[in-house]
Design a protein around this motif. Structure first.
Motif, short mmCIF file in Angstrom:
data_model
loop_
_atom_site.label_atom_id
_atom_site.label_comp_id
_atom_site.label_asym_id
_atom_site.label_seq_id
_atom_site.Cartn_x
_atom_site.Cartn_y
_atom_site.Cartn_z
N LEU A 298 10.47 -9.09 6.78
CA LEU A 298 11.15 -8.93 8.07
C LEU A 298 10.15 -8.95 9.22
O LEU A 298 10.35 -9.62 10.23
N LYS A 299 9.06 -8.22 9.03
CA LYS A 299 8.04 -8.08 10.07
C LYS A 299 7.41 -9.44 10.39
O LYS A 299 7.26 -9.80 11.56
N VAL A 300 7.06 -10.18 9.34
CA VAL A 300 6.41 -11.48 9.55
C VAL A 300 7.39 -12.46 10.20
O VAL A 300 7.05 -13.14 11.16
N LYS A 301 8.62 -12.49 9.69
CA LYS A 301 9.60 -13.44 10.23
C LYS A 301 9.88 -13.18 11.71
O LYS A 301 9.90 -14.11 12.52
N SER A 302 10.10 -11.90 12.07
CA SER A 302 10.40 -11.61 13.47
C SER A 302 9.15 -11.80 14.33
O SER A 302 9.22 -12.26 15.46
N GLY A 303 7.99 -11.47 13.75
CA GLY A 303 6.72 -11.62 14.48
C GLY A 303 6.39 -13.08 14.76
O GLY A 303 5.84 -13.40 15.81
N LEU A 304 6.75 -13.96 13.83
CA LEU A 304 6.51 -15.39 14.04
C LEU A 304 7.49 -15.94 15.08
O LEU A 304 7.15 -16.79 15.90
N GLU A 305 8.71 -15.39 15.03
CA GLU A 305 9.74 -15.88 15.93
C GLU A 305 9.43 -15.56 17.39
O GLU A 305 9.53 -16.42 18.26
N ASP A 306 9.02 -14.29 17.65
CA ASP A 306 8.77 -13.95 19.06
C ASP A 306 7.28 -14.03 19.42
O ASP A 306 6.88 -13.69 20.53
N GLY A 307 6.47 -14.47 18.46
CA GLY A 307 5.05 -14.69 18.74
C GLY A 307 4.23 -13.41 18.89
O GLY A 307 3.11 -13.43 19.38
N SER A 308 4.80 -12.27 18.45
CA SER A 308 4.10 -11.00 18.64
C SER A 308 3.07 -10.72 17.53
O SER A 308 2.26 -9.82 17.66
N LEU A 309 3.14 -11.49 16.45
CA LEU A 309 2.23 -11.23 15.33
C LEU A 309 1.22 -12.37 15.19
O LEU A 309 1.60 -13.51 14.90
N PRO A 310 -0.08 -12.08 15.40
CA PRO A 310 -1.08 -13.15 15.21
C PRO A 310 -1.04 -13.67 13.78
O PRO A 310 -0.83 -12.91 12.83
N PHE A 311 -1.24 -14.98 13.63
CA PHE A 311 -1.17 -15.61 12.31
C PHE A 311 -2.17 -14.98 11.34
O PHE A 311 -1.89 -14.78 10.17
N LYS A 312 -3.34 -14.69 11.87
CA LYS A 312 -4.40 -14.13 11.02
C LYS A 312 -3.99 -12.75 10.47
O LYS A 312 -4.21 -12.46 9.31
N THR A 313 -3.38 -11.95 11.34
CA THR A 313 -2.91 -10.62 10.91
C THR A 313 -1.82 -10.78 9.86
O THR A 313 -1.82 -10.07 8.85
N ALA A 314 -0.89 -11.71 10.09
CA ALA A 314 0.21 -11.95 9.15
C ALA A 314 -0.36 -12.34 7.79
O ALA A 314 0.03 -11.79 6.75
N THR A 315 -1.31 -13.29 7.79
CA THR A 315 -1.90 -13.76 6.53
C THR A 315 -2.61 -12.61 5.81
O THR A 315 -2.47 -12.44 4.61
N LYS A 316 -3.33 -11.79 6.58
CA LYS A 316 -4.06 -10.67 6.00
C LYS A 316 -3.09 -9.69 5.33
O LYS A 316 -3.33 -9.23 4.21
N MET A 317 -1.97 -9.41 6.00
CA MET A 317 -0.99 -8.47 5.43
C MET A 317 -0.38 -9.03 4.15
O MET A 317 -0.16 -8.30 3.19
N ILE A 318 -0.12 -10.33 4.14
CA ILE A 318 0.47 -10.97 2.96
C ILE A 318 -0.52 -10.91 1.79
O ILE A 318 -0.15 -10.59 0.66
N VAL A 319 -1.79 -11.20 2.09
CA VAL A 319 -2.82 -11.17 1.04
C VAL A 319 -2.97 -9.75 0.48
O VAL A 319 -3.04 -9.56 -0.74
N GLU A 320 -2.96 -8.76 1.37
CA GLU A 320 -3.10 -7.36 0.91
C GLU A 320 -1.94 -6.94 0.01
O GLU A 320 -2.15 -6.33 -1.03
N THR A 321 -0.73 -7.29 0.42
CA THR A 321 0.44 -6.95 -0.41
C THR A 321 0.36 -7.70 -1.74
O THR A 321 0.69 -7.15 -2.79
N GLY A 322 -0.10 -8.97 -1.69
CA GLY A 322 -0.28 -9.75 -2.93
C GLY A 322 -1.27 -9.10 -3.87
O GLY A 322 -1.07 -9.08 -5.08
N ASP A 323 -2.34 -8.53 -3.31
CA ASP A 323 -3.35 -7.86 -4.14
C ASP A 323 -2.76 -6.62 -4.81
O ASP A 323 -2.97 -6.40 -6.00
#
Ligand SMILES: [Zn+2]
Length: 369
Positions: free
Chosen positions: A178-203
């Protein structure tokens, strides 16, 4: 005993799901069970899920576990009974059935019993009721040899814990989605931060001991989320590069292209220095008497980028591209270089960008006099 009775239930469920799946070995440890079986290919997450569900339903059915010494000849008549290939059994043999008394099976050996219930030859100790297994979690399914696969499963409190943990990670993955999708939509989430969060959850997903099918489902969600970040990042970069070219065209439209001039500007292209280059190239054809230098700041890497282009006419007046960027580096730090007509630099002093622009303008204009 949980793991032993669980092994019988798993053996039964596997045949239900895969049809052909012959036992090739098993190991019952205090904290887990291991079950090897024949299979041509890896089980799909759906098949693993279905197998786990069948065992869970056997647990919920709270079947009584029956054991009875039976003459081998009679026992072997029970249709569908799961015996280990090539193994020799004692006579009489102990028949173990989860859910139906052994007398029912031997009284009607051609009946559907061994298809509906787990029936095996076994001398080991077992639980009295299937509900005592508590729960099961198939945590891995992998090849151990050609045509042989191995499932490792947890039962009892360990399985309950695995399911609880899986629930927590599923919530984490759902929130992240939810956070990544809404963050991408309104541009409030930097791509690098989004990728980092996804990688951390993946780990944390990779390190978790949970049902494999749940892990696999979440991994798919994370992979598609990662892809949506990459796509959005790419689209964003393309848009910024287009805007930079448009801006360059605008600047050129405002120039007297017959006269020699200097243009020094910041372009909002982030770390995409290729976009600066594309914008700069507009000058080469359309404003051949203009020296141009473009800057951008990349907050992600904490760097200032600078690219410049100097026409030969201005080089002969003393404005050399490689020397021009040196005046920038004095302000922004970092390094750079190039030829007399094109050069680039990058430096860490992002907050000195206005001063760098001013220094570059002053230097170039002094050469034009
Ligand atoms: Zn057994």
């Amino acid at each position: 005993m949980k793991n032993h009775t669980g092994t019988h239930a798993l053996n039964f469920a596997l045949r239900r799901v895969l049809g052909e799946a012959d036992q090739r070995g098993s190991l019952v440890a205090p904290d887990r069970l291991r079950f090897d079986f024949t299979a041509k290919k890896a089980m799909t997450p759906d098949e693993i899920n279905e197998t786990e569900k069948i065992v869970q339903r056997m647990i919920e059915a709270n079947y009584q576990v029956y054991a009875r010494e039976t003459p081998l000849g009679l026992a072997k008549e029970i249709q569908g009974l799961r015996a280990v290939f090539d193994e020799t059994y004692p006579d009489p043999v102990r028949v173990l059935s989860i859910g139906e008394p052994v007398e029912t099976l031997t009284g009607d050996p051609t009946g559907p019993w061994a298809v509906q219930y787990s029936v095996e030859f076994c001398g080991g100790t077992h639980l009295h009721r299937s509900s005592h297994i508590m729960s099961i979690a198939l945590v891995t399914e992998e090849a151990i040899a050609k045509g042989i696969r191995r499932i490792v499963a947890l039962t009892g409190p360990e399985a309950l814990k695995a399911h609880r943990n899986a629930g927590l990670i599923e919530k984490e993955v759902g929130d992240l989605e939810l956070k990544v999708k809404s963050g991408l939509e309104d541009g409030s989430l930097p791509f690098k931060t989004a990728t980092k969060m996804i990688v951390e959850t993946g780990d944390s997903l990779s390190n978790s001991l949970i049902s494999q099918w749940r892990k696999e489902t979440m991994r798919r969600t994370l992979n598609s989320l990662k892809k949506s970040v990459i796509d959005a990042d790419r689209a964003h970069k393309t848009k910024l590069a287009q805007q930079a070219v448009e801006r360059a065209k605008e600047i050129i439209a405002g120039l007297d292209t017959q006269k020699e001039s200097v243009v020094v500007e910041e372009m909002a292209v982030g770390g995409n220095s290729k976009a600066l280059d594309t914008a700069l190239k507009q000058f080469k054809g359309q404003a051949p008497n203009t020296a141009a230098m473009f800057f951008s700041r990349d907050e992600d890497s904490g760097k200032v980028f600078c690219l410049c282009l100097v026409p030969k006419g201005l080089v002969s007046k003393g404005l050399q591209a490689d020397q021009w960027v040196q005046t920038v580096i004095e302000v922004t730090g970092g390094k750079g270089g190039g030829t007399t007509t094109t050069a680039q630099a990058s430096g860490p002093n992002v907050d000195q960008l206005p001063q760098a622009l001013a220094a570059a303008r002053t230097y170039a204009n002094s050469k034009l006099q």
